[in-house]
Design an enzyme around this catalytic site. Structure first.
Site: not given
Length: 534
Positions: A310, A337, A349, A361-362
């Site tokens: 991802c 999931k 993710v 959240e990144s």
């Protein structure tokens, strides 16, 4: 570049060449009893009989790679040797076939290659130094008598942990003479600034030693080379940086797993296949529906919910690595999931669990990490520059709308090659603003001499862009970033040299293969396994 079986004609397209080399590599099936002898159409070309994790055959492979030679690699099952192999050789690997002749044994094959292909010359030109180097190899090779019972299965008896520990102690004592040799020479390698024949002859032994701490599990701390072998440690590090070793050698983790599986099953190809996910902790099984939630014993430690390929989760991993943090990686199957994942998160993710809190959240996770672990600081200290960097990330992140239809399967419809080509053209136009940004800053990275948060936030997109020419096959030449994006190319090259990207990033070949398999099957772990080693 080197070339394996059926690659000699593939020279015109760099991306096509890379694709074939990386997808075949060394791990073809080991031919065994009942198999047909491979044809050899041109006797002037080199053919190598190999076994993928034989330390003696590895010597010959390293020399072939050091000399950048074209050759055909044929793996042999040494437990079930083909009749044609037994009839024409001494029954061992390595064997080189050249000009109608059969040349066996690692030292003989390597000397032969150094004489007929003298560039680069690996043996010293001085006969005395050449002889002295051979003495070093002969003497240090004796350490294998201590190492073999530690990692191999001995028919008819079990070697106890105590015996293995005693043997390792003897190996360490033996290596004191190698420490002194390296200290006396006072160079990176036995060969000076570049490795020589002696370096390559000895490397396979140390590749196996590096796997011992992992192979021995809970007792592994007793099987680490002591720090007083300072020059040996430096030599190992230097050898790991050489192109032949990088191309062929196993990581310590994979060497340990290979050894374990092989000792348990005797299956060469099975050991290679089952160990492909043991390069590092990233490629553990993706937990899915029905799986149990992993325990978290210490709330103060970081836990990361990830998906191995991802791009958004990759941002968080790169920041964690840049800050050299200890954490637990847990891969999640986003197609299936687990209920416990859905119940406790937003269903995406990355997610960081820390001090009893869930942080998703990144961009949020990365900002959080940069605040609580400020060394090294990735965001600029100047609020204005921090804001401007965020604008760059926000603006450039919109490129994903062009990348996604090229790389990924869209449910319910097929994206035509023409549409993909149009998307790529739009991507190139979009990247002109990034080219100008880099040109204006006139530094290796957006962060200057070192990458900053913005660099790490944008890297995952370019990792996928690099794979597009390979993913597109014969039409790949139409999907290469143009040379007029000069600063973008330089930035990509610089990012590839950073430790976080080297540790976590995929090669273009593997990213392409991962994408292809995932599009076809939707199987995360299968895609990782089938693409490993690329």
């Amino acid at each position: 570049m080197f070339c394996l079986r059926s690659l000699s004609s593939i020279r015109t397209s760099q991306h096509q060449f890379q694709k074939v080399v990386c997808f075949s590599m060394w791990e073809s099936a080991h031919l065994e009893m009942g198999s047909e002898k491979p044809a050899k159409e041109d006797d002037t070309k080199l053919q190598l009989y190999n076994m993928r994790f034989c330390p003696f055959a590895e010597r010959t492979v390293l020399v072939l790679l050091a000399k950048n030679l074209t050759f055909e690699n044929i793996n042999i099952n040494l437990k079930k040797k083909p009749d044609w192999f037994l009839d024409s050789t001494l029954g061992k690997v390595p064997v080189i076939l050249h000009k109608g002749k059969i040349i066996p044994e690692s030292l003989i094959t390597c000397d032969y290659l150094d004489e007929i292909y003298p560039e680069p010359k690996l043996h010293p030109s001085d006969p005395l130094q050449k002889a002295l180097d051979k003495v070093v190899v002969e003497k240090q090779s004796e350490v294998m008598k201590y190492l073999y019972p530690i990692f191999a299965r001995i028919p008819g008896r079990v070697v106890t942990v105590e015996e293995k520990s005693e043997l390792f102690g003897k190996a360490v004592d033996h290596l004191k003479s190698f420490e002194e040799e390296l200290k006396t020479r006072a160079t990176n390698f036995l060969g000076g600034d570049q490795p020589c024949m002696a370096d390559y002859m000895l490397w396979p032994t140390f590749e196996r030693i590096e796997g011992f701490p992992i192979l021995m599990g809970e007792m592994g701390h007793n099987f680490v080379l002591p720090s007083h072998l300072k020059h040996v440690h430096l030599w190992i590090k230097a050898m790991r940086s050489t192109e032949p070793v990088k191309a062929y050698a196993f990581s310590p983790a994979r060497m340990a797993k290979l050894t374990q599986i092989y000792v348990e099953t005797d299956g060469y190809d099975n050991a290679l296949k089952e160990s492909v996910l043991c390069y590092n902790m990233w490629e553990s099984t993706h937990l899915e529906m029905g799986s149990e939630k992993p325990a978290k014993e210490d709330e103060s430690k970081l836990q990361l919910y990830n998906m191995r390929f991802c791009p958004f989760a990759e941002r968080t991993v790169l920041v964690i690595l840049a800050k050299n943090l200890t954490f637990e990686n847990i891969n999640i199957n986003l197609k299936k999931k687990p209920d416990w994942f859905l119940d406790s998160t937003l269903g995406k993710v990355p997610v960081i669990l820390h001090k009893g809190k869930i942080i998703p959240e990144s961009l949020i996770t990365c900002d959080y990490l940069d605040e609580i672990y400020p060394e090294p600081k990735l965001h600029p200290s100047d609020p204005l520059q921090k804001a401007l960097d965020r604008v760059v990330v926000e603006k450039q992140s919109t490129m994903m709308k062009y990348i996604y239809p090229i790389c990924f399967k869209i449910p319910g419809r097929v994206v035509t090659d023409e549409e993909k080509s149009e998307n790529f053209s739009n991507l190139v136009i979009h990247l002109k603003s990034f080219e100008e940004e880099l040109k204006t800053r006139a530094t290796n990275f957006l962060g200057g001499d070192q990458p900053c948060m913005a660099d790490y936030m944008l890297w995952p997109y370019f990792e996928r862009i690099e794979a597009i020419p390979i993913l597109m096959g014969e039409k790949g030449q139409n999907f290469v970033l143009p040379s007029n994006l000069e600063h973008v190319h330089s930035w990509i090259k610089a990012m590839r040299t950073t430790e976080p990207v080297k540790a976590y990033g995929f090669s273009p070949a593997r990213m392409a293969k991962l994408t292809q398999i995932n599009n076809e099957t939707g199987g995360y772990d299968n895609a990782l396994k089938e693409s490993a080693g690329l």
